[in-house]
Structure formats: structure tokens, C-alpha cells
Write a protein that holds these residues in place. Structure first.
Motif, PDB file in Angstrom:
ATOM      1  N   ARG A  86       0.840  -1.208   0.000  1.00  0.00           N
ATOM      2  CA  ARG A  86       0.000   0.000   0.000  1.00  0.00           C
ATOM      3  C   ARG A  86       0.872   1.253   0.000  1.00  0.00           C
ATOM      4  N   ARG A  87       1.999   1.193   0.689  1.00  0.00           N
ATOM      5  CA  ARG A  87       2.924   2.327   0.673  1.00  0.00           C
ATOM      6  C   ARG A  87       3.500   2.541  -0.728  1.00  0.00           C
ATOM      7  N   VAL A  88       3.793   1.442  -1.411  1.00  0.00           N
ATOM      8  CA  VAL A  88       4.296   1.541  -2.782  1.00  0.00           C
ATOM      9  C   VAL A  88       3.267   2.229  -3.676  1.00  0.00           C
ATOM     10  N   MET A  89       2.011   1.824  -3.539  1.00  0.00           N
ATOM     11  CA  MET A  89       0.949   2.439  -4.333  1.00  0.00           C
ATOM     12  C   MET A  89       0.848   3.932  -4.048  1.00  0.00           C
ATOM     13  N   LYS A  90       0.996   4.301  -2.799  1.00  0.00           N
ATOM     14  CA  LYS A  90       0.911   5.712  -2.417  1.00  0.00           C
ATOM     15  C   LYS A  90       2.081   6.501  -2.993  1.00  0.00           C
ATOM     16  N   ARG A  91       3.299   5.908  -2.945  1.00  0.00           N
ATOM     17  CA  ARG A  91       4.480   6.600  -3.480  1.00  0.00           C
ATOM     18  C   ARG A  91       4.360   6.861  -4.979  1.00  0.00           C
ATOM     19  N   GLU A 151       4.810   9.988 -15.608  1.00  0.00           N
ATOM     20  CA  GLU A 151       4.637  10.961 -14.541  1.00  0.00           C
ATOM     21  C   GLU A 151       5.015  12.327 -15.082  1.00  0.00           C
ATOM     22  N   PRO A 152       4.031  13.177 -15.358  1.00  0.00           N
ATOM     23  CA  PRO A 152       4.331  14.508 -15.908  1.00  0.00           C
ATOM     24  C   PRO A 152       5.332  15.255 -15.032  1.00  0.00           C
ATOM     25  N   GLY A 153       6.355  15.825 -15.682  1.00  0.00           N
ATOM     26  CA  GLY A 153       7.382  16.558 -14.966  1.00  0.00           C
ATOM     27  C   GLY A 153       8.480  15.690 -14.394  1.00  0.00           C
ATOM     28  N   LEU A 154       8.424  14.386 -14.631  1.00  0.00           N
ATOM     29  CA  LEU A 154       9.411  13.472 -14.068  1.00  0.00           C
ATOM     30  C   LEU A 154      10.822  13.816 -14.529  1.00  0.00           C
ATOM     31  N   GLU A 155      10.973  14.186 -15.792  1.00  0.00           N
ATOM     32  CA  GLU A 155      12.294  14.478 -16.329  1.00  0.00           C
ATOM     33  C   GLU A 155      12.926  15.702 -15.662  1.00  0.00           C
ATOM     34  N   GLU A 156      12.096  16.580 -15.115  1.00  0.00           N
ATOM     35  CA  GLU A 156      12.613  17.774 -14.451  1.00  0.00           C
ATOM     36  C   GLU A 156      12.924  17.503 -12.977  1.00  0.00           C
ATOM     37  N   ILE A 157      12.179  16.553 -12.374  1.00  0.00           N
ATOM     38  CA  ILE A 157      12.328  16.311 -10.943  1.00  0.00           C
ATOM     39  C   ILE A 157      13.430  15.303 -10.647  1.00  0.00           C
ATOM     40  N   ASP A 158      13.416  14.159 -11.357  1.00  0.00           N
ATOM     41  CA  ASP A 158      14.304  13.054 -11.015  1.00  0.00           C
ATOM     42  C   ASP A 158      15.450  12.848 -11.994  1.00  0.00           C
ATOM     43  N   GLY A 159      15.447  13.547 -13.100  1.00  0.00           N
ATOM     44  CA  GLY A 159      16.592  13.474 -13.993  1.00  0.00           C
ATOM     45  C   GLY A 159      16.540  12.468 -15.115  1.00  0.00           C
ATOM     46  N   TYR A 184      11.808  -0.505 -16.019  1.00  0.00           N
ATOM     47  CA  TYR A 184      11.481   0.793 -15.432  1.00  0.00           C
ATOM     48  C   TYR A 184      12.734   1.634 -15.251  1.00  0.00           C
ATOM     49  N   GLU A 185      12.528   2.895 -14.918  1.00  0.00           N
ATOM     50  CA  GLU A 185      13.610   3.857 -14.774  1.00  0.00           C
ATOM     51  C   GLU A 185      14.491   3.498 -13.570  1.00  0.00           C
ATOM     52  N   PRO A 186      15.765   3.161 -13.798  1.00  0.00           N
ATOM     53  CA  PRO A 186      16.629   2.748 -12.688  1.00  0.00           C
ATOM     54  C   PRO A 186      16.909   3.867 -11.691  1.00  0.00           C
ATOM     55  N   ALA A 187      16.762   5.125 -12.120  1.00  0.00           N
ATOM     56  CA  ALA A 187      16.978   6.238 -11.199  1.00  0.00           C
ATOM     57  C   ALA A 187      15.899   6.303 -10.124  1.00  0.00           C
ATOM     58  N   LEU A 188      14.813   5.536 -10.324  1.00  0.00           N
ATOM     59  CA  LEU A 188      13.692   5.556  -9.379  1.00  0.00           C
ATOM     60  C   LEU A 188      13.596   4.247  -8.598  1.00  0.00           C
ATOM     61  N   THR A 189      14.720   3.633  -8.311  1.00  0.00           N
ATOM     62  CA  THR A 189      14.730   2.339  -7.636  1.00  0.00           C
ATOM     63  C   THR A 189      13.947   2.366  -6.330  1.00  0.00           C
ATOM     64  N   ARG A 190      14.057   3.457  -5.589  1.00  0.00           N
ATOM     65  CA  ARG A 190      13.383   3.531  -4.294  1.00  0.00           C
ATOM     66  C   ARG A 190      11.865   3.595  -4.413  1.00  0.00           C
ATOM     67  N   ARG A 191      11.367   3.789  -5.613  1.00  0.00           N
ATOM     68  CA  ARG A 191       9.919   3.856  -5.813  1.00  0.00           C
ATOM     69  C   ARG A 191       9.291   2.469  -5.945  1.00  0.00           C
ATOM     70  N   LEU A 193       9.080   0.384  -8.491  1.00  0.00           N
ATOM     71  CA  LEU A 193       8.200   0.402  -9.655  1.00  0.00           C
ATOM     72  C   LEU A 193       7.810  -0.994 -10.125  1.00  0.00           C
ATOM     73  N   GLY A 194       8.698  -1.977  -9.970  1.00  0.00           N
ATOM     74  CA  GLY A 194       8.347  -3.344 -10.355  1.00  0.00           C
ATOM     75  C   GLY A 194       7.150  -3.846  -9.576  1.00  0.00           C
ATOM     76  N   THR A 195       7.140  -3.577  -8.277  1.00  0.00           N
ATOM     77  CA  THR A 195       5.998  -3.961  -7.443  1.00  0.00           C
ATOM     78  C   THR A 195       4.752  -3.192  -7.852  1.00  0.00           C
ATOM     79  N   HIS A 196       4.914  -1.902  -8.118  1.00  0.00           N
ATOM     80  CA  HIS A 196       3.758  -1.091  -8.516  1.00  0.00           C
ATOM     81  C   HIS A 196       3.117  -1.621  -9.794  1.00  0.00           C
ATOM     82  N   ILE A 197       3.936  -2.022 -10.764  1.00  0.00           N
ATOM     83  CA  ILE A 197       3.389  -2.538 -12.020  1.00  0.00           C
ATOM     84  C   ILE A 197       2.515  -3.763 -11.760  1.00  0.00           C
ATOM     85  N   ILE A 198       2.976  -4.661 -10.904  1.00  0.00           N
ATOM     86  CA  ILE A 198       2.179  -5.854 -10.586  1.00  0.00           C
ATOM     87  C   ILE A 198       0.880  -5.458  -9.905  1.00  0.00           C
TER      88      ILE A 198
END
Length: 281
Positions: A86-91, A151-159, A184-191, A193-198
Motif C-alpha cells: 500500500r505504501r508503494v501504491m501511495k508513493r 509521470e508529468p514533470g518526471l524528467e525535471e524532478i528526477d533526472g 522501469y527507470e533505474p533512477a527511481l529504484t526507491r519507488r 516500480l516493479g511492485t507497482h506494475i504488478i
């Protein structure tokens, strides 16, 4: 009278090669071509028996000394996310899903390359070029989708280079969604994303009234594949039928050589779809 014979594909076995999941073991695969007018029904039927699709081929592990690769799927009706999920979904609440036809783009390939170079630089797909990537996506004889997460604006926020955060090549079966390959984007490992996709595919299946989400193979003893056991309502295909995973440690015996049946017996037990039709002239 005109009759059509039952579908009777030919099965083959690959040569042994090093196992990507368990050190010191060799893998081989049982496979058959996925083509012709009955491709979808063959894919549906064999997916329910532990097979997976790769382009126009259906395969499942048929190793000589191990049966550890167990096909896994989530029962959508019984699934409830854990507290951490649930935390992953929220992030990742800002992500927006877009399902497109299976058509490869330069943007997808750029993300795919960053993902491989960061997480699987020594894997079997490490040298895949843009043409091979396009073939993986586009050579599908069945109903497939590219599910993109932006995620709109992702390229400006996370690189990252674009707002494309994750992608999953997904097959639509008659009883569920099969997650063929995701990245998925490796720069967002802490998100996570693999779990979120499932988790999101569970919601897609729920809204479409499809009972299962197929995750590929779960391998007892493999840290790389162990995360799948963290999803509730998980079933594995073992002993010719689907069963609840129960305690993951109870399946360690699948790595024993005596768990393996001869290839001929494995093929003989495969159920094939009956496509016989009778019509008048």
C-alpha cells in the motif's frame, strides 16, 4: 463433410545452458511455435499449464536435474495488498497509465537500455539492439498491449530523459493478464516500480473481470525471483495443477534431481486445445 484435425504442435528441447537463477545448475526449455489461426487458443491453453510466451514461441523449463521454476499467478478476487505494498501504491500515485498497441518506440528502447545497463548488464538480454527490442514487442500473434506508466514533470524532478517511468509488455489471456516483460527507470529504484506494475495489473484485471495475473516463474532458492512470494493469493503450477503457494520453504525439494520426469512423459501430459470443427459442403 469437412473435418479439422485437433491442434497438434511439435515440441522441442533447447540445449543445456547455465541457469540464470540458481548457481551451478543448467537449464533447458521445452518449446513450441505459436502461429496460425489457433495461436490465441493455444497460448491460453498452455499458459494454464505453466508455459510462457516469448515472441512467437511458447516455452516452459524442462531441466534435467531440477524443477524449481514454478509458474506463478495471483488470484485477483482474493488479493489484498500488504502494508508495504500500500505504501508503494501511495508513493507512485502520480503515475498515469497508458495502454497502447504493441509497437516499439525509441523512448521505450532508451528506457529499456538504461534499465538493462543498470540492473542486468551481464544478463542474456544485455546485448539486445533496437531491432531485437522491436521484435520482442511487435512479433506477437495474440492480443498484447504495451502498458506505459508516465509521470508529468518526471524528467525535471528526477533526472530521467523523459516522463516515461515504466513499461510492461502484457498479453491478454481468456482468464487473465500475463506480464511478459517489464522494465522501469533505474533512477527511481526507491519507488519500487516493479511492485507497482504488478499491483496495477491486479487492478486492471479486476476491472476487466479477469481472475488471474500471471507473473512468470517463481524459483525457490533464488533471491532474484523471491519477491513474487510476497504477493498474497499467489498460486503456483506444480504437479500438473495450480495450488496455493503456502509456505515457500515447503517447495525446496523441487531443486532435487529426483523431482524431474522424462521429457517424453512431460510432453504426453500436456493438454492441447481441441479445434475440431465439422461443417457441411
Amino acid at each position: 463433410m469437412r473435418h479439422t484435425l485437433p491442434l497438434a504442435p511439435q515440441f522441442y528441447v533447447t540445449a543445456p545452458q547455465p541457469c540464470p537463477y540458481l548457481a551451478g545448475r543448467m537449464e533447458r526449455k521445452l518449446f513450441t511455435a505459436l502461429q496460425g489461426e489457433h495461436a490465441e487458443v493455444l497460448n491460453d491453453t498452455l499458459s494454464k499449464q505453466g508455459f510462457r510466451r516469448s515472441q512467437n514461441v511458447l516455452y516452459r523449463p524442462a531441466c534435467a536435474d531440477c524443477t524449481a521454476c514454478l509458474s506463478a499467478r495471483i488470484r485477483v478476487a482474493d488479493f489484498e495488498p500488504s502494508r508495504n505494498q500500500r505504501r508503494v501504491m501511495k508513493r507512485n500515485a502520480a503515475l498515469r497509465r497508458e495502454a497502447t498497441s504493441p509497437w516499439a518506440t525509441d523512448e521505450q528502447y532508451s528506457l529499456f537500455r538504461r534499465y538493462l545497463d543498470s540492473r542486468h548488464a551481464d544478463g542474456g538480454m544485455a546485448d539486445m539492439d533496437v531491432f531485437e527490442f522491436a521484435a520482442m514487442i511487435e512479433e506477437t500473434p495474440i492480443r498484447s498491449r504495451m502498458v506505459e506508466y508516465r509521470e508529468p514533470g518526471l524528467e525535471e524532478i528526477d533526472g530521467p530523459e523523459s516522463d516515461l517511468a515504466a513499461v510492461c509488455l502484457t498479453d491478454v489471456l481468456d482468464d487473465g493478464l500475463s506480464m511478459v516483460y517489464s522494465f522501469y527507470e533505474p533512477a527511481l529504484t526507491r519507488r519500487s516500480l516493479g511492485t507497482h506494475i504488478i499491483l496495477d495489473h491486479v487492478e486492471i484485471a479486476r476491472s476487466a473481470k479477469l481472475p488471474y495475473v500471471y507473473l512468470g516463474y517463481w524459483v525457490p532458492g533464488s533471491r532474484k525471483m523471491g519477491y513474487k512470494a510476497g504477493f498474497k493469493a499467489l498460486e503456483i503450477h506444480k504437479g500438473g495443477h495450480w495450488q496455493d503457494i503456502g509456505n515457500p520453504e515447503d517447495h525446496d525439494s523441487e531443486t532435487h534431481p529426483l523431482s524431474v520426469d522424462p521429457i517424453a512423459e512431460q510432453v504426453a501430459r500436456i493438454s492441447l486445445p481441441d479445434t475440431r470443427a465439422t461443417g457441411g459442403q
